[in-house]
Structures are given as C-alpha cells and as structure tokens.
Design an enzyme around this catalytic site. Structure first.
Site, PDB file in Angstrom:
ATOM      1  N   TYR A   1      33.493 -77.142  16.260  1.00 56.68           N
ATOM      2  CA  TYR A   1      32.068 -77.443  16.339  1.00 56.68           C
ATOM      3  C   TYR A   1      31.303 -76.684  15.263  1.00 56.68           C
ATOM      4  CZ  TYR A   1      32.360 -72.946  18.671  1.00 56.68           C
ATOM      5  OH  TYR A   1      32.625 -71.638  18.951  1.00 56.68           O
TER       6      TYR A   1
ATOM      7  N   THR B   1      27.440 -70.142  19.374  1.00 58.44           N
ATOM      8  CA  THR B   1      28.148 -71.270  19.984  1.00 58.44           C
ATOM      9  C   THR B   1      27.342 -71.898  21.108  1.00 58.44           C
ATOM     10  OG1 THR B   1      30.333 -70.402  19.416  1.00 58.44           O
ATOM     11  CG2 THR B   1      30.228 -71.915  21.278  1.00 58.44           C
TER      12      THR B   1
ATOM     13  N   LYS C   1      34.497 -58.182  22.854  1.00 55.63           N
ATOM     14  CA  LYS C   1      35.134 -59.498  22.922  1.00 55.63           C
ATOM     15  C   LYS C   1      36.636 -59.303  22.763  1.00 55.63           C
ATOM     16  CE  LYS C   1      35.101 -64.185  21.026  1.00 55.63           C
ATOM     17  NZ  LYS C   1      34.533 -65.121  20.027  1.00 55.63           N
TER      18      LYS C   1
ATOM     19  N   THR D   1      29.165 -65.150  20.266  1.00 53.80           N
ATOM     20  CA  THR D   1      30.051 -64.150  20.869  1.00 53.80           C
ATOM     21  C   THR D   1      30.692 -63.212  19.848  1.00 53.80           C
ATOM     22  OG1 THR D   1      31.922 -65.695  20.769  1.00 53.80           O
ATOM     23  CG2 THR D   1      30.628 -65.661  22.811  1.00 53.80           C
ATOM     24  N   ASP D   2      30.823 -63.649  18.590  1.00 58.16           N
ATOM     25  CA  ASP D   2      31.626 -62.889  17.630  1.00 58.16           C
ATOM     26  C   ASP D   2      31.105 -61.480  17.378  1.00 58.16           C
ATOM     27  OD1 ASP D   2      33.428 -64.912  17.372  1.00 58.16           O
ATOM     28  OD2 ASP D   2      32.690 -65.647  15.449  1.00 58.16           O
TER      29      ASP D   2
ATOM     30  N   GLU E   1      41.349 -32.579  18.685  1.00 57.56           N
ATOM     31  CA  GLU E   1      41.487 -31.125  18.685  1.00 57.56           C
ATOM     32  C   GLU E   1      40.129 -30.472  18.418  1.00 57.56           C
ATOM     33  OE1 GLU E   1      44.224 -29.589  19.512  1.00 57.56           O
ATOM     34  OE2 GLU E   1      45.249 -31.521  19.753  1.00 57.56           O
TER      35      GLU E   1
END
Length: 322
Positions: free
Chosen positions: A20, A6, A159, A88-89, A282
């Site tokens: 976008y 982005t 994120k 960012t993903d 455990e």
C-alpha cells in the site's frame, strides 16, 4: 492530530494488507470512518493535520511542529487529552521525544495501524477508538501508545514485528494496561505513575531543527572495523550512540575508534542491542550507559542533552557579556 502513516494508507489492490501507500487519508477522514468516536469523546473532537508522511520518513521538523501544537493544546483547560495518528515504524521515537520535551500531565496518545484503511479488516478504526477512550480517561497521563487493545508507555514501547497486529511490546516491563470494551484496565488496577522527563527542558527552548546537534547510531558486531565511527567524526558528528552487545560490551576495534573520536570532542553513549533487560555497567565505565533505553531513544536523549549544553553555554556567555 494527523501525521500520516499506515493508518492513513490506501492500496490499489482491494483488501491488500501490504503493498500500500502510506499517508493518503487526512485525519478528518479517519475520524469520519469511526462514528462511535463522537460517543466516547464527551467534549467533542478537534482535528488538525500536522503532517502527511510515511513514518519511516519522520523528521525533526515534524517533531518540533508536533510538539509545539501539543504544548498549545495541553495548556487549554478544555482539552482533556490528545490523540496523534502516526505510522508504526518510528512511533516509539516520536513518543519518547514528546515525553522528553512535553512531560505532559494529560494523556498524549499515539495511535497507529499495521494494515491500511483499505484492507479487508483494517485495524486502524479500532485503534483510533481505543486511543480516544484512553485520551478521555481521567487517570491517564504522559505519552502513551495504544494498539491492539494494549496501552504502552513511551519509555518501554518498541515495535517488535513487521506484520502482526500486536506489533508493539514493552519487553519485560509489559504493557501499562488494556482497553476492554470502552473501559481502561490498568495493570494492578491503578493508573501508573506519570513518567518524568530527564530534565526540565521545554518546547520553547528548542532551537530550529537545522541547529540541532547531529547524533548517529553505530552497532558493535563481529568483524566491525571502526571505519563508520571515523567517517562520522570526519563529517563533524556531535554524538554517537553505540548499540553494544549484551551487557554493554564493545568489540575492541570499535572501542579503539570511539576512544579516538572522543578525544576530538565527540560524545559517546552506550545502549544495548538486547531488547529486554537493563545494562549493569561497571562503576568505572568510560562511557555513560543509556539507562535501559533502546539505541534510538538513547539517540534522542543524547541529542537533547547536547541541546541543553548549548543553551547553558549561551546563557553563560550572555552573563559574561552583561
């Protein structure tokens, strides 16, 4: 180093924050848009376009290419740090992969944005400036994420929001520090210890991505059937990470399916759906836990562990052959 995302995105609608197209502007264009970078990077900047993708489409091939370039430049005594522009993903996944295969003594900073470059108030330029400030900080090391003035470590960063500018969080661990003006303020006023990779693996030892083991993620949830586990095993999957409920608990139907495919040689590791906290399993638990890693980061570790096992087996075979 540029990979798209982005931060390099543009929109046909002036000022739009959504709708976008990612990965449209090269890294040199991003640098040119922030003249102050020349002031904070005392030794100068060298730009390299590694890829140009929307990070939802990040691939193992790009990871390996990126790691090899990072390794080369980190070995250069004239290089103080590296900044990687990224979407960012999947940023948290790339960050953890690089931390595991590089274990860098110098800072490798992943920089991103939630708004495209053509937004009315894009966040990319400030994030890029902040990232270069952190990469130039003598006390910084390891793979870091810098966004919205916060500095996060590769292990904890996730994120957590689809739209807001401070979309990243380190959960209950909190950020490692902040960029304030042109200075870095670490938590407790001292740089954090450099995180250590889980093994001594090196970039040079990694095979080409088409030889990497297949590791997938499945989720334990109400009404789960186990069909996905069986289908993955039938396809020849090498490992499965389970996003378990709560403290590593699994639906009994899913657990039965996992037990069955384990008998066929599929390696299983258990992470939690919870975004904070640490699973306290455990002592006699059937499967190893992810040691607090998110499912996507646990997948990376399991994949790399399987690569290590394959390399060790090849070494053993060569010794026997000799």
């Amino acid at each position: 180093m540029g990979t798209g995302g982005t931060i390099a995105g543009t929109s046909a609608v002036a000022g739009a924050n959504t709708g976008y197209t990612a990965a449209q502007i090269g890294v040199e264009g991003l640098i040119a848009a922030v003249p102050a970078l020349a002031e904070v990077a005392a030794g100068g900047l060298v730009a390299k376009q590694i890829a140009q993708v929307d990070s939802k489409d990040m691939s193992h091939e790009i990871w390996l290419k990126l790691a090899r370039h990072c390794e080369k430049h980190l070995a250069d005594p004239d290089v103080q740090g590296i900044v990687i522009t990224h979407g960012t993903d999947t940023l948290e996944e790339t960050a953890w992969f690089l931390q595991q295969v590089l274990d860098p003594r110098k800072p490798v900073v992943l920089c991103s944005a939630m708004r495209p470059a053509t937004a009315l108030a894009p966040d990319g330029p400030q994030n890029l400036l902040d990232s270069v400030i952190v990469a130039s900080e003598p006390t910084a090391s390891g793979v870091l994420c810098v966004a919205a003035g916060e500095i996060h470590g590769a292990r904890e960063v996730t994120k957590v929001h689809p739209l807001r500018l401070n979309a990243f969080s380190s959960g209950d661990a909190g950020p490692l520090g902040w960029v304030e003006g042109r200075s870095v303020r670490w938590v407790r006023n001292s740089a954090p210890e450099r995180p250590v990779a889980s093994s001594a693996r090196l970039v040079q030892t990694l095979p080409e991505p088409d030889l990497w083991p297949q590791v997938e993620i499945v989720m334990s949830h109400a009404g789960v059937s186990g069909a996905l586990v069986r289908a993955l095993a039938a396809q020849g999957v090498d490992g499965i990470v389970v996003a378990a409920t709560g403290n590593g608990t699994l639906h009994k139907t899913l657990e039965q399916a996992l037990e069955a495919v384990e008998q066929e040689g599929v390696l299983v590791r258990v992470a939690s759906r919870c975004v904070e906290g640490l699973v306290h399993g455990e002592p006699d638990a059937r499967w190893a836990s992810a040691n607090g890693l998110s499912p996507v980061k646990a997948r990376i570790c399991l994949m790399l562990d399987l690569i290590d096992d394959d390399l060790a087996a090849e070494d053993d075979d060569s010794v026997v052959g000799d």
